[in-house]
Scaffold this motif. Sequence first.
Motif, PDB file in Angstrom:
ATOM      1  N   TYR A 166       0.817  -1.221   0.000  1.00  0.00           N
ATOM      2  CA  TYR A 166       0.000   0.000   0.000  1.00  0.00           C
ATOM      3  C   TYR A 166       0.847   1.266   0.000  1.00  0.00           C
ATOM      4  O   TYR A 166       1.906   1.308   0.615  1.00  0.00           O
ATOM      5  N   ASP A 167       0.326   2.288  -0.643  1.00  0.00           N
ATOM      6  CA  ASP A 167       0.846   3.648  -0.485  1.00  0.00           C
ATOM      7  C   ASP A 167       0.040   4.252   0.674  1.00  0.00           C
ATOM      8  O   ASP A 167      -1.157   4.510   0.525  1.00  0.00           O
TER       9      ASP A 167
ATOM     10  N   ARG B 260      -5.732  13.800  -3.934  1.00  0.00           N
ATOM     11  CA  ARG B 260      -5.002  12.543  -4.127  1.00  0.00           C
ATOM     12  C   ARG B 260      -4.921  11.695  -2.854  1.00  0.00           C
ATOM     13  O   ARG B 260      -4.964  10.472  -2.895  1.00  0.00           O
ATOM     14  N   CYS B 261      -4.798  12.366  -1.708  1.00  0.00           N
ATOM     15  CA  CYS B 261      -4.533  11.660  -0.446  1.00  0.00           C
ATOM     16  C   CYS B 261      -5.772  11.443   0.412  1.00  0.00           C
ATOM     17  O   CYS B 261      -5.651  11.185   1.615  1.00  0.00           O
ATOM     18  N   GLU B 262      -6.968  11.542  -0.181  1.00  0.00           N
ATOM     19  CA  GLU B 262      -8.160  11.491   0.682  1.00  0.00           C
ATOM     20  C   GLU B 262      -8.341  10.139   1.379  1.00  0.00           C
ATOM     21  O   GLU B 262      -8.981  10.060   2.426  1.00  0.00           O
TER      22      GLU B 262
ATOM     23  N   LEU C 162      -4.108   3.177  -1.209  1.00  0.00           N
ATOM     24  CA  LEU C 162      -4.293   2.307  -2.379  1.00  0.00           C
ATOM     25  C   LEU C 162      -3.093   1.380  -2.567  1.00  0.00           C
ATOM     26  O   LEU C 162      -1.957   1.751  -2.260  1.00  0.00           O
TER      27      LEU C 162
ATOM     28  N   ASP D  26       0.001  15.792   2.096  1.00  0.00           N
ATOM     29  CA  ASP D  26       0.609  14.981   1.038  1.00  0.00           C
ATOM     30  C   ASP D  26       2.126  14.903   1.244  1.00  0.00           C
ATOM     31  O   ASP D  26       2.813  15.925   1.224  1.00  0.00           O
TER      32      ASP D  26
ATOM     33  N   TYR E 133      -0.218  -0.087  -4.569  1.00  0.00           N
ATOM     34  CA  TYR E 133       0.498   0.449  -5.733  1.00  0.00           C
ATOM     35  C   TYR E 133       1.565  -0.494  -6.261  1.00  0.00           C
ATOM     36  O   TYR E 133       2.149  -0.279  -7.314  1.00  0.00           O
TER      37      TYR E 133
ATOM     38  N   GLY F 272      -5.823   8.413   2.649  1.00  0.00           N
ATOM     39  CA  GLY F 272      -4.586   8.142   3.395  1.00  0.00           C
ATOM     40  C   GLY F 272      -4.780   8.103   4.902  1.00  0.00           C
ATOM     41  O   GLY F 272      -5.836   8.455   5.429  1.00  0.00           O
TER      42      GLY F 272
ATOM     43  N   SER G 267      -0.216   7.081   1.875  1.00  0.00           N
ATOM     44  CA  SER G 267      -0.771   8.429   1.707  1.00  0.00           C
ATOM     45  C   SER G 267      -2.072   8.420   0.901  1.00  0.00           C
ATOM     46  O   SER G 267      -2.832   9.386   0.927  1.00  0.00           O
ATOM     47  N   THR G 268      -2.334   7.303   0.176  1.00  0.00           N
ATOM     48  CA  THR G 268      -3.584   7.218  -0.585  1.00  0.00           C
ATOM     49  C   THR G 268      -4.473   6.083  -0.092  1.00  0.00           C
ATOM     50  O   THR G 268      -5.660   6.039  -0.408  1.00  0.00           O
TER      51      THR G 268
END
Length: 481
Positions: A25-26, A360-362, A31, A314, A33, A364, A28-29
Amino acid sequence: MMERILNYIGGELIAPESKEYMDNYDPSTGLVYSLLPDSDERDIRKAVAVADKAFAAWSSLAVEKRSAILQRIADLIDRDLDAFALAESIDNGKPVSLAKSLDIPRASANLRFFASGAIHFSSDANITGKEAINYTLQTPLGVAGCISPWNLPLYLFTWKIAPALAAGCTVVAKPSELSPMTAYLFSKLCIEAGLPKGVLNVVHGLGSKAGQALVEHPEVKAISFTGGTVTGKKIASIAAPMFKKISLELGGKNPNIIFADCNFDQAVATSIQSSFSNQGEICLCGSRIFVERILYDKFVSEFVKQVEKLSVGDPLEPSTNLGALISQSHLNKVLGYIELAKQEGGKILTGGTQVKVPGRCEGGYFVEPTVIAGLDHRCTTNQEEIFGPVVTVMPFETEEEAIRLANSTPYGLSATLWTENLKRAHRVSAEVKSGIIWVNCWLFRDLRTPFGGMKQSGVGREGGWDALKFFTDTKNICIRL
Ligand code: NAD
């Protein structure tokens, strides 16, 4: 297709035996990756076998040649500084600015330090009058196992493998499954630098599977571990009956003691760093701040004012001070401790909630830097490691009380003192039961100095000659004249 991290075994980048991969996972997101190998004991066996085979040639290579290869890898890290910093920020959630200024430069510094240290490493000779000469032989152990955590991924990975390789051991390393990317990029640089095949092997996967198989392997002569205290206990319970050498660098609940005679501005500014750098996810962060009563109100008010200026957001934005926590479960754990602190009677002076970073980071895992007052030093919040952006503040009356409060947890990793009184600095430093004491500074490191904790913060010392010695067998030879 999503990038697949590969194991580095016998000089090749290869898939795990199971052909199974796990989500990476990233933070900060929130998600996925990339994917990382779900390695098991088969991969470990393969890695140990090639490391064992490579040992004879590597350990007998002239130390200058071993050193030159490590220096070359360090040069390549420096060349790829931006790429490494970006990868580490995405993989770990930490601000890219921190990765670029601290983590990645320190990784190449670790390699350079031990590469040159090994050249200067010498052993003792003792002349016993006219009767005998005793000399000490330090010989590399064989295959070493290095297990590292997620919080400073490349920094702590290199802190372990560099002394092992420099001392002439071959290595099987198991980076954290939560932050594996920079160790993978590092494997690629080893190939580019011409590190002989099998000298370093990196096996990715779960601690309970790949990590434990490494600890259990009879041919692995030493385990250098950095991580949580519970994991350290488990590792010790397996490795100790096998009489392996073990170095355990574990958790902390570090005191930050502020005396009224401190340099106020420096104490506040550095306490901001020691509380919230890397989102508080540094084992050396000072999470319990004790302030002498007569300075307490002034310190707390200025400290909170400055905490409120920190920006959470971010990690790729240069202005971000705090990035994302490592995972959803760690976010839940940190928020759980904040709730517990309230139940224990704590007053949140600032922070205390999750942060939703728009765009982008919502998705995270962000938490506000949090300061809590009004808690007893014996409560759970003040006893257990939270490992996030959460600190408590407590007043004390006397030097004796400050020492007692500082020593009131099962941990003993590091401590910070703020005082302009030299005698007091020496007195308190001698009494606080922590392996590392910083006076009027924090995280100031000289790599020659012994590093490690007391009590449940671990056993063994890393750094300097201690680290090189750890990866060698010591033998005394007595020649009767
Ligand atoms: P962790 O103990 O969960 O994991 C550390 C490593 O051990 C990972 O690579 C993991 O996969 C592996 N592991 C887990 N179970 C294992 C097992 N049974 N056998 C073998 N390996 C196993 O720790 P973490 O969450 O990655 O890191 C955070 C902790 O590390 C915190 O407690 C922090 O204080 C500590 N830490 C200490 C230092 C220090 O120098 N003292 C430095 C950094 C972090």
